[in-house]
Motif scaffolding. Structure first.
Motif, mmCIF file in Angstrom:
data_model
loop_
_atom_site.group_PDB
_atom_site.id
_atom_site.type_symbol
_atom_site.label_atom_id
_atom_site.label_comp_id
_atom_site.label_asym_id
_atom_site.label_seq_id
_atom_site.Cartn_x
_atom_site.Cartn_y
_atom_site.Cartn_z
ATOM 1 N N HIS A 176 -28.115 -47.778 63.453
ATOM 2 C CA HIS A 176 -26.766 -47.476 62.992
ATOM 3 C C HIS A 176 -25.815 -47.345 64.175
ATOM 4 C CE1 HIS A 176 -28.485 -46.680 59.030
ATOM 5 N NE2 HIS A 176 -29.390 -45.925 59.634
ATOM 6 N N SER A 177 -24.536 -47.565 63.898
ATOM 7 C CA SER A 177 -23.456 -47.370 64.860
ATOM 8 C C SER A 177 -22.469 -46.383 64.240
ATOM 9 C CB SER A 177 -22.764 -48.694 65.196
ATOM 10 O OG SER A 177 -23.659 -49.574 65.846
ATOM 11 N N ASN A 216 -11.321 -48.337 82.380
ATOM 12 C CA ASN A 216 -12.613 -49.005 82.549
ATOM 13 C C ASN A 216 -13.668 -48.440 81.592
ATOM 14 O OD1 ASN A 216 -11.569 -50.554 84.672
ATOM 15 N ND2 ASN A 216 -12.031 -48.933 86.147
ATOM 16 N N PHE A 217 -13.214 -47.986 80.440
ATOM 17 C CA PHE A 217 -14.087 -47.408 79.417
ATOM 18 C C PHE A 217 -15.090 -46.448 80.063
ATOM 19 C CE2 PHE A 217 -17.731 -47.707 76.357
ATOM 20 C CZ PHE A 217 -17.135 -46.946 75.396
ATOM 21 N N LYS A 218 -14.569 -45.412 80.620
ATOM 22 C CA LYS A 218 -15.411 -44.414 81.285
ATOM 23 C C LYS A 218 -15.816 -43.359 80.276
ATOM 24 C CE LYS A 218 -15.551 -41.386 85.336
ATOM 25 N NZ LYS A 218 -14.780 -40.831 86.459
ATOM 26 N N LEU A 219 -17.102 -43.371 79.917
ATOM 27 C CA LEU A 219 -17.635 -42.412 78.962
ATOM 28 C C LEU A 219 -18.808 -41.696 79.615
ATOM 29 C CD1 LEU A 219 -17.690 -41.161 76.148
ATOM 30 C CD2 LEU A 219 -19.205 -42.997 75.431
ATOM 31 N N GLU A 220 -18.624 -40.419 79.863
ATOM 32 C CA GLU A 220 -19.669 -39.625 80.494
ATOM 33 C C GLU A 220 -20.539 -38.983 79.416
ATOM 34 O OE1 GLU A 220 -17.948 -36.833 83.129
ATOM 35 O OE2 GLU A 220 -16.998 -38.334 84.417
ATOM 36 N N ILE A 221 -21.848 -39.193 79.563
ATOM 37 C CA ILE A 221 -22.811 -38.651 78.602
ATOM 38 C C ILE A 221 -23.770 -37.754 79.357
ATOM 39 C CG2 ILE A 221 -24.616 -39.204 76.933
ATOM 40 C CD1 ILE A 221 -23.237 -41.863 76.491
ATOM 41 N N VAL A 271 -23.508 -47.029 73.849
ATOM 42 C CA VAL A 271 -22.172 -46.903 73.267
ATOM 43 C C VAL A 271 -21.434 -48.222 73.415
ATOM 44 C CG1 VAL A 271 -21.956 -44.415 73.640
ATOM 45 C CG2 VAL A 271 -21.277 -45.986 75.445
ATOM 46 N N SER A 272 -20.452 -48.403 72.565
ATOM 47 C CA SER A 272 -19.546 -49.540 72.636
ATOM 48 C C SER A 272 -18.181 -49.084 72.136
ATOM 49 C CB SER A 272 -20.073 -50.715 71.803
ATOM 50 O OG SER A 272 -20.251 -50.327 70.454
#
Length: 506
Positions: free
Chosen positions: A207-208, A229-234, A250-251
């Motif tokens: 799933h998304s 720059n689509f910076k996503l910290e996880i 992620v997208s």
């Protein structure tokens, strides 16, 4: 007398006192005359260190006190003529808001409610020329109490069901104002967002789950969102509560949605997860397969043990019904069947067919055939006078009808304990009897009805020893259990091979 002595004693005391105080005053005067120094007087080393520390603390305190009024002056200056109700660049250009998200925790993902929980730190950056200043301060950090005095983007999450802003011990909000007018706004929140789950491939599903946000009142021509720059910290070190799922990545997606009040820019993040197969395998697949194979034990039980075979078959069917109900307990009420539902349904069919096999076998053996101890050629008992009359009638009937012998199937028990078919000859009933012509016609009609079935199948012992069954498929009734011992496991094996190949490659 006394009047003469007292003045003498007072005089002696005055003389002695003047002699004692005289040297001390002289030494003091000499020391003072010798130690007269112009300018700063020298001090001991300890006094010098104490004085230097005191002077340094006084200077630092002076500086701190000097910076604090300056920062207050800057803040008061930029907020004095500031209108927080109007966005920056209004009427000239759209406001560009750069977004950055830091995920603290993700989960749990509820299948029944089709929603998930996420804890994030949401950061927005934009430029507001009204907040720029010229000073030595690079930036001013303000807490959540000043947020109400600034313009903040009206960002909202479109697919959120519930949103909670953390306020312990203070509201988890922060504003940083840079000297060039750049503003950074950060807030921590927990969101319960909807996630549409497509359960067709359950439990091999992926799933998304989206998280969409946009401006509530500013259309595309007034406010633009963008990723840096689509910076996503996880933060994967935190305990994520996904349980049955694995996080795969992620997208993102950016789109323009048209509404009656304008076109809005919508930013969407997709959190991709895949289901862990272990839990469902041990809870559903293993019990279903074991129950199906357990129902095959009845093929090795003797046909005479009807209670044992019947109870085993019924127990298997009821167990599969319970497993099917249990698999849907914590499941959304979707209108389509899933991969797990199809597997349990096929297992249910196998268990039901195992029970039906015994019913068919019991019907063919005990209802269609009549068991006899041994085959006999039966002749009616007649006396000598009637014997001559019977011969005459038989000859007359033989001239009109061909003489026929009816073969009645009886079973005998062989040396190996298996029932074997045998045949006993019967004289056909006389035409004069009331049952003779009707019973013969009914048998002929029954044979005509079964003619189509017997055209392709020959069921032993009904056709054993005949020549007309050549080219047809012979099915031995008494060997139906032997056939089932091979057909059921082989069919179930090929079904599993085909099922897993299709499910894992979709």
């Amino acid at each position: 007398m006394l009047s003469k002595v007292l003045p003498v004693l007072l005089g002696i005391l005055l003389i002695l006192q003047s002699r004692v105080e005289g040297p001390q005053t002289e030494s003091k005067n000499e020391a003072s005359s010798r130690d007269v120094v112009y300018g700063p007087q020298p001090q001991p080393l300890e006094n010098q260190l104490l004085s230097e520390e005191t002077k340094s603390t006084e200077t630092e305190t002076g500086r701190r006190v000097g910076k604090l009024p300056e920062a207050s002056r800057i803040l008061n200056t930029i907020l004095s003529n500031y209108d927080h109700k109007l966005r920056p660049g209004i009427g000239e250009k759209p406001t560009v808001v750069t977004v950055e998200i830091s995920v603290n925790s993700l989960g749990p993902l509820s299948i029944l409610d089709m929603e998930y929980t996420i804890d994030i730190i949401f950061s927005q950056t934009w430029y507001d020329e009204r907040l720029s200043y010229n000073d030595t301060f690079e930036s001013l950090v303000l807490n959540g109490n000043v947020v109400s005095q600034l313009w903040i983007p009206d960002t909202f999450f479109r697919n959120s069901k519930r949103t909670h802003e953390h306020e312990i011990t203070m509201p988890n909000q922060m504003v940083r104002i840079y000297k060039d007018g750049k503003v950074l706004y950060t807030i921590r929140m927990t969101i319960d967002a909807g996630c549409s789950l497509h359960m067709l491939r359950f439990p091999m599903d992926s799933h998304s789950c989206p998280l969409s946000f946009s401006s509530f009142s500013y259309p595309e021509n007034e406010m633009i969102y963008k990723w840096e720059n689509f910076k996503l910290e996880i933060n994967e070190k935190n305990s994520w509560k996904l349980f049955q799922f694995d996080f795969t990545g992620v997208s993102n997606k950016t789109e323009i949605i048209t509404t009656p009040v304008g076109d809005f820019m919508v930013m969407t993040i997709f959190f991709n997860v895949s289901r862990r197969f272990g839990y469902v395998a041990f809870q559903n697949y293993v019990p279903s397969s074991v129950t199906t194979m357990l129902s095959w034990v009845s093929f090795w039980i003797k046909t005479e043990s009807a209670p044992a075979r019947t109870s085993l078959g019924i127990t298997s069917v009821l167990t599969m019904t319970t497993l099917g109900t249990f698999s849907r307990k914590n499941f959304p009420r979707v209108s389509y069947i899933t991969a797990l539902d199809f597997y349990i349904a096929i297992c249910f069919v196998f268990c039901f067919c195992a029970l039906l096999e015994f019913a068919v076998l019991n019907f063919l053996i005990y209802n269609q055939t009549k068991a006899h101890a041994s085959p006999k050629l039966r002749h009616p008992r007649i006396n000598s006078r009637a014997h001559a009359r019977t011969r005459a009638r038989s000859r007359a009937c033989a001239r009109q009808h061909q003489e026929a012998f009816v073969c009645q199937i009886v079973t005998t028990e062989g040396s190996d304990g298996e029932e074997r078919p045998s045949c006993s000859a019967q004289q056909p009933p006389s035409p004069g009897s009331p049952e003779g012509p009707r019973s013969l016609c009914s048998k002929l009609a029954c044979c005509e009805w079964c003619k189509g079935f017997k055209k392709y199948f020959c069921m032993v012992p009904d056709c054993e020893g005949s020549t007309w069954q050549q080219g047809r498929l012979c099915i031995h009734v008494y060997r139906l259990d032997n056939y089932s011992r091979v057909v059921f496991p082989v069919t179930f094996f090929f079904f599993n091979v085909l099922y897993w190949l299709v499910c894992l490659n979709l």
